[in-house]
Write an enzyme that holds these catalytic residues in place. Structure first.
Site, PDB file in Angstrom:
ATOM      1  N   GLY A  61       0.863  -1.176   0.000  1.00  0.00           N
ATOM      2  CA  GLY A  61       0.000   0.000   0.000  1.00  0.00           C
ATOM      3  C   GLY A  61       0.903   1.230   0.000  1.00  0.00           C
ATOM      4  CG  ASP A 253       0.049   2.079  -5.780  1.00  0.00           C
ATOM      5  OD1 ASP A 253      -1.087   1.624  -6.031  1.00  0.00           O
ATOM      6  OD2 ASP A 253       0.754   1.675  -4.847  1.00  0.00           O
TER       7      ASP A 253
HETATM    8  O1  MRU Z   1       0.830  -4.043  -4.591  1.00  0.00           O
HETATM    9  P1  MRU Z   1       0.135  -3.318  -3.482  1.00  0.00           P
HETATM   10  O2  MRU Z   1      -0.705  -4.206  -2.625  1.00  0.00           O
HETATM   11  O3  MRU Z   1       1.104  -2.478  -2.670  1.00  0.00           O
HETATM   12  O4  MRU Z   1      -0.861  -2.316  -4.200  1.00  0.00           O
HETATM   13  C1  MRU Z   1      -1.599  -1.423  -3.416  1.00  0.00           C
HETATM   14  C2  MRU Z   1      -2.571  -0.608  -4.178  1.00  0.00           C
HETATM   15  O5  MRU Z   1      -2.621  -0.644  -5.378  1.00  0.00           O
HETATM   16  C3  MRU Z   1      -3.415   0.326  -3.387  1.00  0.00           C
HETATM   17  O6  MRU Z   1      -4.653   0.513  -4.022  1.00  0.00           O
HETATM   18  C4  MRU Z   1      -2.712   1.686  -3.298  1.00  0.00           C
HETATM   19  O7  MRU Z   1      -1.409   1.553  -2.840  1.00  0.00           O
HETATM   20  C5  MRU Z   1      -3.450   2.619  -2.420  1.00  0.00           C
HETATM   21  S1  MRU Z   1      -3.259   2.192  -0.693  1.00  0.00           S
HETATM   22  C6  MRU Z   1      -4.048   3.355   0.231  1.00  0.00           C
END
Ligand code: MRU
Length: 364
Positions: A61, A253
């Protein structure tokens, strides 16, 4: 969850802890790869362990990896203390460790942003500052980023709940307390609306290949007492066609200056489907997720992850030996498909370069 902090209204679970005082403090991370089966906490003894935890999504996240990146710089200063480094050797060590932390994953800009905030703070110390002085300064910065994220999540929740239409909601990936230092981004909008008395069903895409929706979002919402229904990602189109979904809301992200938004793979497809069915599509993210150096989303680096995540989901072989896999972890949703971006500073709508600049001002 085994730990929590108190907010004004209720107790909010946490997934990142700095435990202990002064230079004996340690970074602890709830290992998200083990959820929902086990709640196991991991102590990161050195920067290699922090980088490994970020790369293998033990912590994940965008805001959460930014916070852990900042604490990772404190761990780097602790390494320097242990090795008795000072002067140029200390500066070199912190620079190398900063580079390793900032690049542990490429897409979420919060990681680079947080590590840069740490290195900028070191720039304010005298050139001959000791490792202990660096440690103290870095710990203050990391704690500040962590505390700040809690406040940003709360503000995003309030702004988003103000505009969330009545009716059921569809979300993708995980954007709650596991992904941030507070209640979350998109998930904070949902839980804030729920706490205000709005009633709905949250539909959570399972989010292949790593199942952040099924394993993490559903787990958080079940604990919060908010009704949640998990669906396979491919069922989203049919669900939208039933007319049951009032809004889609996701996190981010990295967001470019024009509002193009990188988020978990499948987000772009969901936005296309939402547009085809006339359902508003919302993004929720703090200002630390914006990268105003990028004019649009074409410059956002997309992480490619190991083939095994697709070929053997959750460790269970699902394709024959010899098959290849395509595994981009993120995609970019064009700004034109996004009804509004909810930030801690307010709501960006319509999503345009001008509105992004007006709401965010200069993001430092
Ligand atoms: O690969 P991840 O689990 O880190 O991806 C996370 C996401 O895509 C979330 O939607 C994003 O980081 C927003 S978290 C508030």
């Amino acid at each position: 969850m085994s730990d929590s902090i108190s907010s004004s209204a209720r107790s909010v679970p946490v997934a990142i802890r700095w435990q202990g005082e002064g230079t004996s403090g340690r970074l602890h991370i709830l290992d998200q790869t083990q959820l929902p089966a086990r709640q196991a906490w991991l102590q990161c003894g050195d920067v290699d362990a922090v980088v490994e935890a970020i790369r293998s999504l033990r912590v994940r996240g965008a805001p959460a990896i930014g916070i852990v990146g900042a604490y990772g710089m404190v761990v780097a200063a602790a390494e320097a203390l242990q090795r008795g480094l000072g002067g140029a050797a200390l500066a070199d060590h912190l620079r190398v460790r900063a580079g390793q932390l900032a690049t542990a994953r490429p897409t979420a800009v919060n990681l680079r942003w947080a590590v840069e905030r740490c290195t900028a703070a070191l720039g304010g110390l005298p050139a001959d500052a000791s490792a202990a002085a660096c440690h103290g300064r870095l710990l203050a910065v990391a704690r500040g980023i962590h505390d700040e994220d809690r406040r940003l999540c709360a503000a995003i929740g309030r702004h988003g709940a103000d505009i969330l239409p009545p009716g059921d909601i569809l979300t993708h990936c995980n954007t709650g307390c596991l992904a941030t230092g507070g209640e979350g981004t998109a998930l904070a909008v949902i839980t804030t609306a729920w706490d205000r008395g709005q009633r709905f069903m949250v539909f959570a895409d399972e989010t292949r290949p790593l199942f952040q929706g099924a394993r993490l979002t559903a787990w958080e919402l079940v604990q919060r007492g908010v009704p949640v229904t998990v669906l396979v990602d491919a069922a989203a189109c049919h669900l939208l066609s039933t007319g049951r979904i009032a809004a889609c809301i996701v996190g981010a992200d990295r967001i470019a200056a024009n509002g193009d938004t990188a988020n978990k793979i499948g987000t772009h497809g969901l936005a296309v489907l939402a547009a085809a069915h006339g359902v508003p599509f919302f993004v929720a993210a703090p200002s630390s997720t914006f990268d105003l150096t990028l004019a649009d989303g074409s410059g956002i680096p997309i992480e490619e992850r190991p083939a095994a995540e697709v070929l053997a989901p959750l460790g269970v072989p699902a394709a024959p030996a010899g098959a290849a896999a395509y595994n981009p972890a993120f995609d970019v949703t064009p700004a034109r498909l996004i009804r509004a971006i909810v930030t801690e500073r307010g709501v960006i709508s319509p999503v345009s370069r001008e509105r992004v600049a007006a709401v965010l001002g200069a993001v430092g």
